[in-house]
Design an enzyme around this catalytic site. Structure first.
Site, short mmCIF file in Angstrom:
data_model
loop_
_atom_site.label_atom_id
_atom_site.label_comp_id
_atom_site.label_asym_id
_atom_site.label_seq_id
_atom_site.Cartn_x
_atom_site.Cartn_y
_atom_site.Cartn_z
N TYR A 41 0.82 -1.22 0.00
CA TYR A 41 0.00 0.00 0.00
C TYR A 41 0.85 1.27 0.00
CZ TYR A 41 -4.29 2.59 1.31
OH TYR A 41 -5.39 3.41 1.35
N SER A 71 1.55 -7.64 2.07
CA SER A 71 0.48 -6.73 2.46
C SER A 71 -0.49 -6.53 1.29
CB SER A 71 1.08 -5.42 2.96
OG SER A 71 0.12 -4.63 3.63
N ASP A 105 1.15 -8.58 14.25
CA ASP A 105 0.92 -7.61 13.18
C ASP A 105 -0.29 -6.74 13.52
OD1 ASP A 105 0.54 -6.27 10.77
OD2 ASP A 105 0.86 -8.05 9.53
N HIS A 163 4.20 -6.21 11.24
CA HIS A 163 3.91 -6.21 9.81
C HIS A 163 5.17 -6.39 8.95
CE1 HIS A 163 1.16 -5.79 6.55
NE2 HIS A 163 1.73 -4.70 6.07
#
Length: 324
Positions: free
Chosen positions: A92, A187, A273, A302
């Site tokens: 992202y 992700s 996470d 993460h």
């Protein structure tokens, strides 16, 4: 909190999001609509590069709506015999970056396609692909809420379609084996790797790491950092539209799509996470339709396994999936 839940307990978790009855029809119509546009793959060799172990190509292809999508293609000068082609998607806010930023797979002898992310590439890694389809409606800064009230206008309809078209583009690249196409990413990139594996029958294996957009409603309640709080903020402001937003999101919840996947998959999950909570990852893993394995990083957030995970992915690809 889910952070106190063990990996063993998470193996029994199932997402609560109802799968829309017309989910398959929606995606078939979306992909058929884009298929009317020629794929128009272009491949231009990059001559000014410090790399000596791989040839570098600047690739273009037509994604959703015929919009031009950029990518890098790194072709090893000494490829592995019968090597899979790795198709990588980016997290992202990031773009394809500079061509020398992601070198593991080409250095290991694998052709490597790195898809740019439309409209992104200004948060942590540069991108080169605009998003002509942005709805322009009210949204929280980011991409998760762009066009949220209508599935036809939603940002991820465009990006998911781009990911599927990237698989088509990879089939036309020099030295790529159409029977050995492997998707990967972390992700958001992990979500796209699963989307491609679910919607494109030509994906031979998928390697998603801490994937985003899995069991979205539960994940946005649990996440502390990252994109999910954008959705919480949007729903907090647009109180009367929250149910409508989640009705849209059901068509883009990866946990709703992956039961259709058939190829083998290797997941990565981090139990601490706070960006892509492990219950969402496990919710997706537990309903994945093909053969699957998961590597657990009990003490990581993460960042997940980072370089260790690349090694685990490589080991799985060559020894378990048998297509590397």
């Amino acid at each position: 909190m889910f952070y106190d839940t063990t990996a063993h307990e998470l193996l029994s978790y199932r997402p609560a999001t109802p799968v829309p009855a017309d989910l398959s029809d929606f995606w078939r119509e979306t992909l058929d609509e884009t298929a009317r546009f020629p794929l128009d793959v272009t491949v231009e060799r990059v001559t000014e590069t410090p790399l000596r172990g791989a040839e570098v190509y600047d690739v273009g292809f037509a994604g959703f709506g015929g919009h031009p999508i950029r990518a890098w293609y790194l072709l090893p000068r000494e490829p592995r015999r019968d090597a899979a082609t790795i198709i990588e998607f980016i997290g992202y806010g990031g773009g394809r970056g500079l061509h020398h930023e992601l070198l593991f797979w080409s250095a290991a002898g694998y052709p490597h396609l790195i898809m740019d992310t439309r409209g992104q590439g200004s948060s942590w890694r540069v991108g080169d692909t605009p998003d002509p389809g942005s709805s322009g409606g009210p949204q929280v800064p980011g991409f998760l809420t762009d066009g949220l009230t209508a599935r036809e206008d939603y940002y991820y309809r465009r990006l998911f379609t781009d990911a599927v078209r990237a698989v088509d583009a990879a089939r036309e690249l020099p030295s790529a084996d159409p029977a050995r196409l492997v998707t990967t990413g972390t992700s958001q990139g992990g979500a796209l790797s699963l989307v491609a594996a679910s919607l494109h029958p030509g994906v031979a294996a998928a390697m998603p790491n801490v994937p985003f957009l899995c069991d979205i409603r539960a994940s946005c309640r649990a996440a502390v950092t990252g994109p999910y709080p954008e959705l919480v903020k949007w729903c907090r402001t647009h109180r009367s539209l929250a149910d409508r937003a989640f009705a849209t999101l059901a068509y883009f919840d990866v946990a709703c799509l992956v039961p259709a996947a058939q190829c083998p998959a290797h997941f990565g999950v981090a139990l601490m996470d706070e960006t892509c909570p492990p219950q969402g990852v496990y919710g997706c893993f537990n309903v994945y339709g093909g053969p699957k394995e998961i590597t657990v990083y009990a003490w990581n957030g993460h960042e997940s396994g980072e370089a260790h995970h690349l090694e685990n992915q490589h080991r799985w690809l060559t020894r378990e999936a048998g297509i590397g």
